[in-house]
Write a protein that holds these residues in place. Sequence first.
Motif, PDB file in Angstrom:
ATOM      1  N   ALA A 126       2.424  -1.733   5.107  1.00  9.42           N
ATOM      2  CA  ALA A 126       2.970  -1.493   6.513  1.00  9.42           C
ATOM      3  C   ALA A 126       2.827  -2.765   7.224  1.00  9.42           C
ATOM      4  N   PRO A 127       3.905  -3.010   7.823  1.00  6.94           N
ATOM      5  CA  PRO A 127       3.750  -4.249   9.128  1.00  6.94           C
ATOM      6  C   PRO A 127       2.779  -3.873  10.111  1.00  6.94           C
ATOM      7  N   GLU A 128       2.389  -5.195  10.609  1.00  9.58           N
ATOM      8  CA  GLU A 128       1.455  -5.051  11.827  1.00  9.58           C
ATOM      9  C   GLU A 128       2.157  -4.155  12.899  1.00  9.58           C
ATOM     10  N   GLY A 129       1.327  -3.539  13.694  1.00 11.46           N
ATOM     11  CA  GLY A 129       2.012  -2.957  14.968  1.00 11.46           C
ATOM     12  C   GLY A 129       3.000  -2.168  14.676  1.00 11.46           C
ATOM     13  N   TYR A 130       4.108  -2.420  15.590  1.00 13.82           N
ATOM     14  CA  TYR A 130       5.430  -1.589  15.543  1.00 13.82           C
ATOM     15  C   TYR A 130       6.563  -2.560  15.177  1.00 13.82           C
ATOM     16  N   TYR A 131       6.073  -3.658  14.318  1.00 14.82           N
ATOM     17  CA  TYR A 131       7.101  -4.455  13.692  1.00 14.82           C
ATOM     18  C   TYR A 131       7.961  -3.730  12.448  1.00 14.82           C
ATOM     19  N   ARG A 132       9.661  -3.757  12.496  1.00 12.02           N
ATOM     20  CA  ARG A 132      10.139  -3.223  11.616  1.00 12.02           C
ATOM     21  C   ARG A 132      10.004  -4.006  10.049  1.00 12.02           C
ATOM     22  N   LEU A 133      10.318  -3.180   8.962  1.00 12.25           N
ATOM     23  CA  LEU A 133      10.149  -3.791   7.805  1.00 12.25           C
ATOM     24  C   LEU A 133      11.120  -5.011   7.677  1.00 12.25           C
ATOM     25  N   VAL A 134      12.313  -5.018   8.267  1.00 12.31           N
ATOM     26  CA  VAL A 134      13.073  -6.212   7.782  1.00 12.31           C
ATOM     27  C   VAL A 134      12.583  -7.281   8.679  1.00 12.31           C
ATOM     28  N   GLN A 135      11.739  -7.160   9.608  1.00 10.30           N
ATOM     29  CA  GLN A 135      11.387  -8.465  10.478  1.00 10.30           C
ATOM     30  C   GLN A 135       9.953  -8.824  10.049  1.00 10.30           C
ATOM     31  N   ALA A 136       9.450  -8.196   9.453  1.00 15.30           N
ATOM     32  CA  ALA A 136       8.081  -8.690   9.029  1.00 15.30           C
ATOM     33  C   ALA A 136       7.980  -9.404   7.879  1.00 15.30           C
ATOM     34  N   ASP A 137       6.870 -10.401   8.229  1.00 13.70           N
ATOM     35  CA  ASP A 137       6.776 -11.429   7.094  1.00 13.70           C
ATOM     36  C   ASP A 137       5.301 -11.162   6.378  1.00 13.70           C
ATOM     37  N   LYS A 138       4.469 -10.353   6.803  1.00 13.32           N
ATOM     38  CA  LYS A 138       3.309  -9.836   6.174  1.00 13.32           C
ATOM     39  C   LYS A 138       3.243  -8.432   6.446  1.00 13.32           C
ATOM     40  N   LEU A 139       2.356  -7.801   5.192  1.00 14.83           N
ATOM     41  CA  LEU A 139       2.251  -6.399   5.049  1.00 14.83           C
ATOM     42  C   LEU A 139       0.958  -6.212   4.875  1.00 14.83           C
ATOM     43  N   GLY A 140       0.160  -5.223   5.837  1.00 12.59           N
ATOM     44  CA  GLY A 140      -1.335  -4.938   5.588  1.00 12.59           C
ATOM     45  C   GLY A 140      -1.245  -3.855   4.498  1.00 12.59           C
ATOM     46  N   ALA A 141      -2.554  -4.092   3.660  1.00  8.56           N
ATOM     47  CA  ALA A 141      -2.374  -3.107   2.453  1.00  8.56           C
ATOM     48  C   ALA A 141      -3.664  -2.094   2.759  1.00  8.56           C
ATOM     49  N   THR A 142      -3.608  -0.900   2.634  1.00  7.37           N
ATOM     50  CA  THR A 142      -4.603   0.127   2.603  1.00  7.37           C
ATOM     51  C   THR A 142      -4.025   1.094   1.529  1.00  7.37           C
ATOM     52  N   TYR A 143      -5.100   2.185   1.511  1.00  2.00           N
ATOM     53  CA  TYR A 143      -4.872   3.168   0.400  1.00  2.00           C
ATOM     54  C   TYR A 143      -4.855   4.611   1.094  1.00  2.00           C
ATOM     55  N   GLY A 144      -3.998   5.725   0.605  1.00  2.00           N
ATOM     56  CA  GLY A 144      -4.094   6.824   1.098  1.00  2.00           C
ATOM     57  C   GLY A 144      -3.110   7.943   0.369  1.00  2.00           C
ATOM     58  N   GLY A 145      -3.325   9.170   0.665  1.00  2.00           N
ATOM     59  CA  GLY A 145      -2.542  10.080  -0.125  1.00  2.00           C
ATOM     60  C   GLY A 145      -2.906  11.396   0.193  1.00  2.00           C
ATOM     61  N   GLY A 146      -2.306  12.625   0.229  1.00  2.00           N
ATOM     62  CA  GLY A 146      -2.616  13.868   0.891  1.00  2.00           C
ATOM     63  C   GLY A 146      -3.768  14.160   0.378  1.00  2.00           C
ATOM     64  N   GLU A 147      -4.281  14.453  -0.954  1.00  2.00           N
ATOM     65  CA  GLU A 147      -5.384  15.056  -1.293  1.00  2.00           C
ATOM     66  C   GLU A 147      -6.634  14.201  -1.245  1.00  2.00           C
ATOM     67  N   ALA A 148      -6.364  12.912  -1.144  1.00  2.00           N
ATOM     68  CA  ALA A 148      -7.288  11.869  -1.212  1.00  2.00           C
ATOM     69  C   ALA A 148      -7.832  11.796   0.480  1.00  2.00           C
ATOM     70  N   ASN A 149      -6.967  11.991   1.237  1.00  2.00           N
ATOM     71  CA  ASN A 149      -7.343  12.198   2.753  1.00  2.00           C
ATOM     72  C   ASN A 149      -8.241  13.092   2.952  1.00  2.00           C
ATOM     73  N   VAL A 150      -7.951  14.270   2.490  1.00  2.00           N
ATOM     74  CA  VAL A 150      -8.690  15.549   2.886  1.00  2.00           C
ATOM     75  C   VAL A 150     -10.236  15.310   2.059  1.00  2.00           C
ATOM     76  N   ALA A 151     -10.239  14.669   0.915  1.00  2.00           N
ATOM     77  CA  ALA A 151     -11.462  14.407   0.225  1.00  2.00           C
ATOM     78  C   ALA A 151     -12.337  13.268   1.231  1.00  2.00           C
ATOM     79  N   VAL A 152     -11.789  12.490   1.693  1.00  2.00           N
ATOM     80  CA  VAL A 152     -12.496  11.516   2.663  1.00  2.00           C
ATOM     81  C   VAL A 152     -12.957  12.329   3.764  1.00  2.00           C
ATOM     82  N   SER A 153     -12.115  13.127   4.421  1.00  2.00           N
ATOM     83  CA  SER A 153     -12.615  14.067   5.739  1.00  2.00           C
ATOM     84  C   SER A 153     -13.873  14.830   5.258  1.00  2.00           C
TER      85      SER A 153
END
Length: 341
Positions: free
Chosen positions: A16-43
């Motif tokens: 994902a781009p930083e803040g509210y940058y659009r993908l077409v204007q972003a020159d770097k993307l932050g990397a994290t992990y997630g997914g429906g059931e994984a999110n539930v497990a973390v909670s």
Amino acid sequence: MSKRVVTFGEIMLRLAPEGYYRLVQADKLGATYGGGEANVAVSLANYGFDAAFVTRLPQHELGQAAVNSLRKYGVDTSQIVRGGERIGIYYLEKGASQRPSKVIYDRTGSALYSALKEEFDWEKILEGAEWFHFTGITPALNDEVAAICLEACKTAKKMGVKISCDLNYRNKLWSKEKAGQVMGELCRYVDVCIANEEDAADVFGIHAADTDVITGSVNREGYKEVASQLARQFGFEKVAITLRESISANDNNWSAMLFDGTDYYFSRKYAMHIVDRVGGGDSFGGGLIAALLEGYDSEKAIEFAVAASCLKHSIEGDFNLVSKEEVLKLAGGDASGRVQR
């Protein structure tokens, strides 16, 4: 000893781009992990439960980074199958004001997408578990993954494990017709059904009267009928429906309803200013499962789940990084956001 919950699904790399940058204007993307059931497990791990997440991930460094992202919060990753070539990816562009958020999926051919039924020994995986959770996103991947979900549900039912499912319809993954057919079979095994304003209509054609999610108007009476129809059709013990009134991408009103087979319970409504809404529904599911395993009555359970998911909307990333005490404080009425010293 803490109660054991097993969740099954896909964890993805989120770019994902930083803040509210659009993908077409972003020159770097932050990397994290997630997914429906994984999110539930973390909670659930954050609330003190013995939470295990099951998936299939590649042996390489990106697969390991996904595993590490879960271990960091105390999730049991010992039942994750290792194999395949790639991890699923999703690109997130955060919306603002009247511009909606956008998600682009790049998950075809991922490790879970190419999984085989024989790779998962569900009797071993579910040993000692009290609860099993999945979402409608997982069987949407393909027929083999849907068959793996079905095998898990059949085994859980045979072993006396409670089953919850978040319908979570994603139109980028499958058609409404296919979703209705596959989820209709899986839901015969489900005890607790979780849905949002649109899921029941998209998957099963059950519509709430006098409700328009585009204009943000939600009719409580209409959702009572949706919940009772779902319960009648599939024999669910409980049906929970989150009610999101979208004022803009940044501001939503948030509440939910729980039908326990007899009565309908509506939570208080929170006016949220959103930092990150991805994982909001998953944090509700995690909160509801935790509350029901703790033995809370229906009213307290729905208040806990809504407070948990309200807090998630203030946190960057997919995971809801809050404690049980923080949720109970908000559910108890302290919504001031004042500094704690």
